[in-house]
Design an enzyme around this catalytic site. Structure first.
Site, short mmCIF file in Angstrom:
data_model
loop_
_atom_site.label_atom_id
_atom_site.label_comp_id
_atom_site.label_asym_id
_atom_site.label_seq_id
_atom_site.Cartn_x
_atom_site.Cartn_y
_atom_site.Cartn_z
N HIS A 72 0.85 -1.20 0.00
CA HIS A 72 0.00 0.00 0.00
C HIS A 72 0.88 1.24 0.00
O HIS A 72 1.65 1.47 0.93
CB HIS A 72 -0.93 0.02 1.22
CG HIS A 72 -2.13 -0.88 1.05
ND1 HIS A 72 -3.30 -0.68 1.73
CD2 HIS A 72 -2.33 -1.96 0.25
CE1 HIS A 72 -4.18 -1.61 1.37
NE2 HIS A 72 -3.60 -2.41 0.48
N TYR A 201 -9.57 5.86 6.61
CA TYR A 201 -9.80 6.24 8.01
C TYR A 201 -10.82 7.38 7.98
O TYR A 201 -10.54 8.45 7.44
CB TYR A 201 -8.50 6.75 8.65
CG TYR A 201 -7.45 5.68 8.90
CD1 TYR A 201 -6.61 5.23 7.88
CD2 TYR A 201 -7.29 5.14 10.17
CE1 TYR A 201 -5.64 4.27 8.13
CE2 TYR A 201 -6.30 4.17 10.43
CZ TYR A 201 -5.49 3.75 9.40
OH TYR A 201 -4.53 2.80 9.64
N PRO A 293 -5.33 1.25 18.33
CA PRO A 293 -4.98 0.72 17.01
C PRO A 293 -4.98 1.73 15.87
O PRO A 293 -4.59 1.39 14.75
CB PRO A 293 -6.06 -0.36 16.78
CG PRO A 293 -7.19 0.00 17.68
CD PRO A 293 -6.59 0.70 18.85
N LYS A 297 0.16 0.62 15.03
CA LYS A 297 1.53 0.56 15.55
C LYS A 297 1.80 -0.61 16.51
O LYS A 297 2.96 -0.92 16.77
CB LYS A 297 1.86 1.87 16.29
CG LYS A 297 2.00 3.06 15.37
CD LYS A 297 3.28 2.97 14.55
CE LYS A 297 3.23 3.80 13.30
NZ LYS A 297 3.39 3.08 12.06
N TYR A 385 3.51 6.95 9.95
CA TYR A 385 2.68 5.81 9.55
C TYR A 385 3.54 4.69 8.94
O TYR A 385 3.32 3.51 9.25
CB TYR A 385 1.61 6.26 8.55
CG TYR A 385 0.51 5.24 8.36
CD1 TYR A 385 -0.56 5.17 9.24
CD2 TYR A 385 0.55 4.32 7.30
CE1 TYR A 385 -1.57 4.23 9.08
CE2 TYR A 385 -0.44 3.38 7.14
CZ TYR A 385 -1.50 3.34 8.02
OH TYR A 385 -2.48 2.39 7.87
#
Ligand code: RFL
Ligand code: PHB
Length: 390
Positions: A72, A201, A293, A297, A385
């Protein structure tokens, strides 16, 4: 029974540590409270940093990951009715994450360990740690009702948040830091194609939602729910209705629904225990810290802890130096706290907090608007990220 390193817990931390030590010629025995089947039935994390993948490469546990894992290069933030892509690759100089389930990673590590002939004792009950303040620690447990003893030089506490390792440390020498959140994530797993080829998200007035996946045919979706909610209140139809309402119309329209094959609620928590070393006992992964979550991580932090710990133990056993074990806690905690900050920040930005008034909600919105309008702000999100360096 005797070994060099007694590893408590056959989750990702314990299994990865076992393989890194095995590669260096260091012997370990893993004691796991549950059965192999139970460990492999848990549905947890799904996004791997390239550092985690690098460690799996290093131990030779990544063949299936490279064949089946999904690369991704970005993800979407959805708010105010629009999707905004965070181009991880452009913002981080070509880095990316890999979508590959924790369950699959655990299976690969277990298979590798079994093939190497290294010992994993499943269903070890009443594990107790002894004398780790001296040079000859040992672990006792019972197996099918019979008492057993494992002598070792080092104990690695890789037994998760509810494990026995952290609980064995005298309270006076342990410092803990904690933040709980007034909500949980209700997650479902379902065999339908994901609504988007990348993660979404979503920060909505009704609450957070996440569209994730395990494969092109298997989706993982979450919605924020009250902390005291019960999965029994969430028949599939209610879940899908709620998820749709938190998405923009085009995404909601594209959503393919199907029967859930797993449904559970996880509370959200930020937690750190310091230090990570007590004599000959070392904590790693969820045994030492928990992140909500939102930033994906938890599993990746477990991997970076284990990287530092394996290097320290290799120095200890092979080079006969204590420098690595002396600095393990400080090294690992420096990275842990940065991931704690990132996970807390992204959680605070994206969730509906019942106690927030109109001003705090406007602040969330202003920060999101700023974030997607500034390459500098997006780069800070992206570099966290994909994972900070080890
Ligand atoms: P684990 O995976 O909890 O493994 C610990 C192992 O130790 C065993 N154990 C014991 N063994 C012997 N004696 C005892 N007394 C023992 N007590 C416990 C347990 O049975 C278990 O097999 O910790 P580890 O290896 O440090 O790995 C950490 C990751 O599992 C964790 O950070 C992530 O899964 C966190 N997490 C998530 N992270 C993400 O990045 N994305 C997610 O979507 C995500 N979802 C989750 C999660 C954690 C969850 N838990 C722990 C409640 C969802 C859930 C439900
Ligand atoms: C998941 O797929 O389970 C997942 C992905 C990203 C997150 C959390 C969970 O931030």
């Amino acid at each position: 029974m005797r070994t060099q390193v007694a590893i408590i817990g056959a989750g990702p931390s314990g299994l990865l540590l076992g393989q890194l030590l095995h590669k260096a010629g260091i012997d370990s025995v893993i004691l796991e409270r549950r059965s192999r089947e139970h460990v492999l039935s848990r549905i947890r994390a799904g996004v791997l940093e390239d550092g985690t993948v690098g460690l799996l490469d290093q131990v030779g546990a990544s063949t299936r990951l490279h064949a089946e894992g999904l690369r991704h290069d970005g993800f979407d933030l959805l708010f105010g009715g629009s999707r905004h892509r965070i181009d991880l690759s452009r913002l981080t100089g070509g880095r990316h994450v890999t979508v590959y389930g924790q369950t699959e990673m655990t299976r690969d590590l277990m298979d590798l360990r079994a093939a190497a002939g290294a010992a994993t004792i499943f269903e070890a009950q009443d594990v107790a740690l002894h004398a780790f303040d001296g040079e000859r620690p040992h672990v006792t447990f019972s197996l099918h009702g019979a008492p057993r003893r494992l002598d070792c030089a080092i104990i690695a506490g890789c037994d998760g948040y509810h494990g026995i390792s952290r609980a064995s440390v005298p309270e006076a020498v342990l410092r803990t830091f904690e933040r709980t959140y007034p909500f949980g994530w209700l997650g479902i797993l379902t065999d339908v194609p994901p609504v988007s080829h990348e993660l979404i998200y979503a920060g909505d007035e009704r609450g957070f939602a996440l569209c994730s996946m395990r494969s092109p045919q298997r989706s993982r979706y979450y919605v924020q729910c009250p902390l005291d909610d019960d999965v029994g209140n969430w028949p599939d139809d209610r879940f899908w209705d709620e998820l749709r309402r938190r998405l923009d119309p085009a995404t909601a329209e594209a959503l393919v629904t199907g029967p859930s094959i797993e449904k559970s609620i996880a509370p959200l928590r930020s937690f750190v225990a310091e230090p990570l070393r007590f004599g000959r006992l070392f904590l790693a992964g969820d045994a030492a810290h928990i992140v909500p979550p939102t930033g994906a991580k938890g599993l990746n932090l477990a991997a970076s802890d284990v990287h530092y710990l394996s290097r320290a133990l290799i120095e200890f056993f092979i080079e006969r130096s204590v420098a690595g074990i002396d600095s393990y806690s400080a090294h690992a905690l420096a990275r842990v706290w940065k991931a704690e900050r990132f996970s807390w920040w992204l959680t605070s930005l994206m969730h509906h907090f019942p106690e927030n008034g109109a001003f705090a909600r406007r602040m969330q919105r202003a920060e999101l608007d700023y974030l997607v309008s500034s390459d500098h702000a997006m780069a800070a999100l992206a570099e966290n990220y994909v994972g900070l360096p080890y």
